[in-house]
Design a protein around this motif. Structure first.
Motif: not given
Length: 111
Positions: A49-64, A66-71
């Motif tokens: 806690p208290g440390l920056p984590r913006a880069y690591l918290s860039s996650v896919h939305g639900k189904g993202g 799978i949608a990428f893999q389909d594309a």
């Protein structure tokens, strides 16, 4: 970039991309980048806690993911071995950038 600002660091100089290719190369690089978001979500839970984590918290939305893999599958359809080989080169180039960035950080040559 948000994390670097929060830590009072400047943005490092860009690293050169090794190799070039066509659409398949770009899909391969994107595969490595999008896949890294899966690992980032797991690593983000380990940041104290208290440390920056913006880069690591860039996650896919639900189904993202799978949608990428389909594309990706649609883009590769009919491309054959040459398409796959170029995509692999793109993924390898992206992983090489990750490795180069980590190496530069370890020796303090990141800009």
């Amino acid at each position: 970039m948000e994390d670097l600002v929060a830590l009072g660091e400047r943005l490092p100089d860009p690293l050169p991309v090794e190799g070039q290719g066509g659409e398949a190369f770009r899909w391969g690089a994107l595969y490595a980048l999008e896949g890294s978001r899966l690992g980032g979500a797991m690593l983000e839970r380990r940041v104290p806690p208290g440390l920056p984590r913006a880069y690591l918290s860039s996650v896919h939305g639900k189904g993202g993911w799978i949608a990428f893999q389909d594309a990706l599958d649609r883009a590769a359809d009919g491309g054959g071995d040459a398409w796959i080989d170029d995509a692999i080169r793109g993924a390898e180039a992206a992983f090489a950038l990750f490795a180069a960035g980590a190496a530069a950080e370890q020796v303090g040559t990141h800009g």
